[in-house]
Write a protein that holds these residues in place. Structure first.
Motif, PDB file in Angstrom:
ATOM      1  N   SER A   1       0.909   5.631   0.586  1.00  0.00           N
ATOM      2  CA  SER A   1       0.091   6.871   1.143  1.00  0.00           C
ATOM      3  C   SER A   1       0.827   8.253   1.068  1.00  0.00           C
ATOM      4  O   SER A   1       2.125   8.033   0.656  1.00  0.00           O
TER       5      SER A   1
ATOM      6  N   GLN B   1      -4.525   4.864   2.714  1.00  0.00           N
ATOM      7  CA  GLN B   1      -3.501   4.254   2.149  1.00  0.00           C
ATOM      8  C   GLN B   1      -4.341   3.382   0.873  1.00  0.00           C
ATOM      9  O   GLN B   1      -5.381   2.870   1.201  1.00  0.00           O
TER      10      GLN B   1
ATOM     11  N   PHE C   1      -4.301   0.397  -1.780  1.00  0.00           N
ATOM     12  CA  PHE C   1      -3.494  -1.057  -1.766  1.00  0.00           C
ATOM     13  C   PHE C   1      -3.437  -1.408  -3.344  1.00  0.00           C
ATOM     14  O   PHE C   1      -4.396  -1.092  -3.967  1.00  0.00           O
TER      15      PHE C   1
ATOM     16  N   GLY D   1      -6.975  -6.068  -4.371  1.00  0.00           N
ATOM     17  CA  GLY D   1      -6.782  -5.389  -3.085  1.00  0.00           C
ATOM     18  C   GLY D   1      -7.939  -4.663  -2.365  1.00  0.00           C
ATOM     19  O   GLY D   1      -8.938  -4.248  -3.306  1.00  0.00           O
TER      20      GLY D   1
ATOM     21  N   ALA E   1       0.766  -1.151   0.122  1.00  0.00           N
ATOM     22  CA  ALA E   1      -0.117   0.035  -0.102  1.00  0.00           C
ATOM     23  C   ALA E   1       0.962   1.138   0.007  1.00  0.00           C
ATOM     24  O   ALA E   1       2.068   1.154   0.329  1.00  0.00           O
TER      25      ALA E   1
END
Lengths: 115, 110
Positions: A95, A104, A106, B43, A93
């Motif tokens: 950010s 965040q 992913f 994800g 992830a």
């Protein structure tokens, strides 16, 4: 804008072999995180980079795991030698900032199977 | 111990029906709670973020609630669609570390 990408999507290796996972964060994101989900469990934190520096690697299971982020861009996570219990899905992830209120984003994850 | 627990573990509903997923947390200090949707092979993707002062927040057919006193949150899905089939994960950040729940696996049937 491209999202977080991970390579490979799947990896099947034998116990004792070495595997290297790669993560490309969103461009401009200084913060990069690795997480892992093992079978039947929740996703858990492994480590956190700010640019090329490791800020927190408290979640790394043991010294068979080595993460790097050369130049502060993409990151690699190497498992050497792999053990059966390393099987799972490894998520990356990224950010903009390292605060809890900063989202965040992913990647799709790398599914690792150790036979 | 900083934990996030979710229920039910799995849920099957018919298309068009509503459902509610639950999340209890013990993470401290608390700043916000997030609900993520994770499709198979993908994800997690953020659905909503709830801060301490917020009780309810909607994102289309998704409505999240938060009770910071009892440390509980819920995610309500209205008029479910086949594309809602996924895992829904409750996340409570502790500084930059995300503390994840085990998720609720939702299956919507035609």
């Amino acid at each position: 804008e491209a999202g977080v990408t991970q390579f490979p999507s799947h990896s099947v290796i034998e116990k004792g072999q070495t595997v290297t996972l790669r993560c490309d964060p969103i461009s401009g994101h200084d913060n990069l995180y690795w997480y892992r989900r093992v079978m039947g469990k929740e996703i858990k934190f492994l480590l956190h980079f700010v640019k090329e520096s490791k800020q927190d690697e408290s979640g790394m299971p043991n010294n068979r795991f080595l993460a790097e982020r050369t130049g502060g861009t993409y990151s690699t996570l190497k498992v050497q030698p792999a053990e059966l219990e390393d099987s799972g899905v490894y998520f990356c992830a990224s950010s903009l900032r390292d605060r809890g209120d900063n989202e965040q984003f992913f990647g799709p994850g790398t599914r690792l199977t150790v036979l | 111990k900083n934990q996030v627990e979710q229920s039910p573990q799995s849920l099957i509903i018919l298309e068009g029906k509503n459902c509610t997923l639950q999340c209890n947390y013990t993470v401290s200090p608390f700043s916000n709670l997030r609900w993520y949707k994770q499709d198979t092979g993908r994800g997690p993707v953020s659905l909503t973020i709830m801060t301490f002062s917020e009780n309810t927040k909607s994102n289309g057919r998704y409505t999240a609630t938060l009770d910071a006193d009892t440390k509980q949150s819920s995610l309500h899905i209205t008029a479910s669609q086949l594309s809602d089939s996924a895992s829904y994960i409750c996340v409570v950040p502790r500084t930059y570390k995300y503390i994840f729940g085990t998720g609720t696996r939702l299956k919507v049937l035609a």
